[in-house]
Design an enzyme around this catalytic site. Sequence first.
Site, PDB file in Angstrom:
ATOM      1  N   CYS A   1      12.984  10.846   8.297  1.00 28.15           N
ATOM      2  CA  CYS A   1      12.755  10.293   9.625  1.00 28.15           C
ATOM      3  C   CYS A   1      14.015  10.379  10.410  1.00 28.15           C
ATOM      4  O   CYS A   1      14.237  10.477  11.470  1.00 28.15           O
ATOM      5  CB  CYS A   1      12.352   8.817   9.545  1.00 28.15           C
ATOM      6  SG  CYS A   1      13.597   7.940   8.354  1.00 28.15           S
TER       7      CYS A   1
ATOM      8  N   LYS B   1       0.964  -1.234  -0.031  1.00 30.64           N
ATOM      9  CA  LYS B   1       0.005  -0.085   0.103  1.00 30.64           C
ATOM     10  C   LYS B   1       0.850   1.426   0.147  1.00 30.64           C
ATOM     11  O   LYS B   1       1.455   1.424   0.944  1.00 30.64           O
ATOM     12  CB  LYS B   1      -0.879   0.106   1.327  1.00 30.64           C
ATOM     13  CG  LYS B   1      -1.994   1.082   1.203  1.00 30.64           C
ATOM     14  CD  LYS B   1      -2.694   1.631   2.488  1.00 30.64           C
ATOM     15  CE  LYS B   1      -1.761   2.465   3.108  1.00 30.64           C
ATOM     16  NZ  LYS B   1      -1.911   3.831   2.518  1.00 30.64           N
TER      17      LYS B   1
ATOM     18  N   GLU C   1       9.905   1.104  10.920  1.00 32.81           N
ATOM     19  CA  GLU C   1      10.870   2.161  10.660  1.00 32.81           C
ATOM     20  C   GLU C   1      10.127   3.362  10.981  1.00 32.81           C
ATOM     21  O   GLU C   1       9.220   3.819  10.218  1.00 32.81           O
ATOM     22  CB  GLU C   1      11.496   2.005   9.348  1.00 32.81           C
ATOM     23  CG  GLU C   1      12.787   2.825   9.498  1.00 32.81           C
ATOM     24  CD  GLU C   1      12.710   4.180   9.026  1.00 32.81           C
ATOM     25  OE1 GLU C   1      12.458   5.054   9.868  1.00 32.81           O
ATOM     26  OE2 GLU C   1      12.694   4.611   7.743  1.00 32.81           O
TER      27      GLU C   1
ATOM     28  N   GLU D   1       9.017  15.218  17.097  1.00 31.48           N
ATOM     29  CA  GLU D   1       9.347  15.242  15.504  1.00 31.48           C
ATOM     30  C   GLU D   1       8.700  16.233  14.840  1.00 31.48           C
ATOM     31  O   GLU D   1       7.477  16.265  14.755  1.00 31.48           O
ATOM     32  CB  GLU D   1       9.407  13.810  14.819  1.00 31.48           C
ATOM     33  CG  GLU D   1       9.890  13.641  13.520  1.00 31.48           C
ATOM     34  CD  GLU D   1       9.722  12.128  13.101  1.00 31.48           C
ATOM     35  OE1 GLU D   1      10.625  11.988  12.232  1.00 31.48           O
ATOM     36  OE2 GLU D   1       8.684  11.643  13.387  1.00 31.48           O
TER      37      GLU D   1
END
Length: 485
Positions: free
Chosen positions: A291, A181, A257, A388
Amino acid sequence: MADPNAKPKYTKLFINNEFVDSVSGKTFATFNPATSKEIVQVAEGDKADVDLAVVAAKKAFHRNSDWRKLSPLQRTSLMMKLCGLMERDKEFLASLETQDNGKPYPEALFDVTYSILTLQYYAGWTDKFFGDTIPAGGFTSMTRKEPIGVVGQIIPWNYPLLMLAWKWGPALAVGCTIIMKPAEQTPLTALHMAALAKEAGFPAGVINVVNGFGPTAGAAISEHPDIAKVAFTGSVDIGRIVMQAAATSNLKRVSLELGGKSPVVVFDDADVDFAVETTHEALFSNHGQSCCAGSRTYVHEKIYDEFVAKAAAKAKARKVGNPFEANVQQGPQIDEEMLTKVLGYIESGQKQGAKLQTGGKRIGNVGFFIEPTVFSDVKDDMRIAQEEIFGPVQSIFKFSTLDEMIDRANNVKYGLAAGIITNDINKALKFANNVDAGSVWINCYDAVLPSTPFGGYKHSGIGRELGKDGLDNYLETKTITMKLL
């Protein structure tokens, strides 16, 4: 050549080597974040479509299927054919990526090249994963490494093609079958890759691509009882949902991850200009939408003021604009939601007392552009120091000693990456050995190679991608023991 008007050739779901409408007939729009305009409508898959993809993938994984009967070197050949087709379509893939994601065209072109290298790297692994022979008294045991089966792969929007290659590579190398996906914001390159896989000769059902949204298509993958493993790259919050779904369905294996809040430490023995350049790219590359972005820049007190002044000047000079234009270094954020989130963090930094050196505002009213932003005088307990941001916001901290620095670097919930810039090898290795991070870069940053494992500590995830370690996510170990008569 870059083509701002490249038209996507494929907009449906890819199941069992055919492009098909979704069972519901629904579609959704994918937008160009530089213009806010719709590019095209794509088919919207959900549970019913995932079910069909799983049926196809299970059939392709059957022990007597064409895929399972291939020798390792035949899998290598198919993967290399796919790489050759990607090379042929390189400029088209990069143009699609720039339209759909907003990253500057040269960066998109680099991503295509790196994706090819990643798949080539894993094409070389098809016959190089082995078990062991284990003598044990009157018995002899041996282990086999076998593909885990049907795997679900859910990828993010920040590196659409790269994340596809990171996940397809090891899964195909060991002989798994795939339901992928792509992110709903960036489905176009995954669909083109599906067409290339068919052209390369992959048997029906080996690779399936189901466009859709997380709560529907993504959840159906995570919860499916016939999917043996799910790989997810994205946020910590969604990672938890994926893990819970895997646990409550069939205890499928999970690799995650997730996010990062990575420190980059600059010592006073470093060349300041080199350090400014390295930390700038560590954060601002891909618009800060990475990331492992070096989002906490720690600078020794002796060079702090000089560094801050140069870092602010470099950010201010960074060219933001149409990602297809020459010399543009930063395009838009992916969508309005991310734009609003990043601006909210900038506002928070100012309210909590960080000093805004440059940037901080939206650029224009068309597209989702943000000025490259630099804060100084950032404290470890501020939101911009702990959470973040995923945008072009550099936070610069001051420090005095290495021991203090290691403790501060580790004082976040993440542990994806870290960097250090120094000419003292002892400092560099002490930091590298003690920082909580899956990747540590010394006098460089974001040096991720197909052969080097990548993943994080703590909330940054579970498992590793890339390198030999990346194969482990897709392999089972079988022990066979026989008595010696």
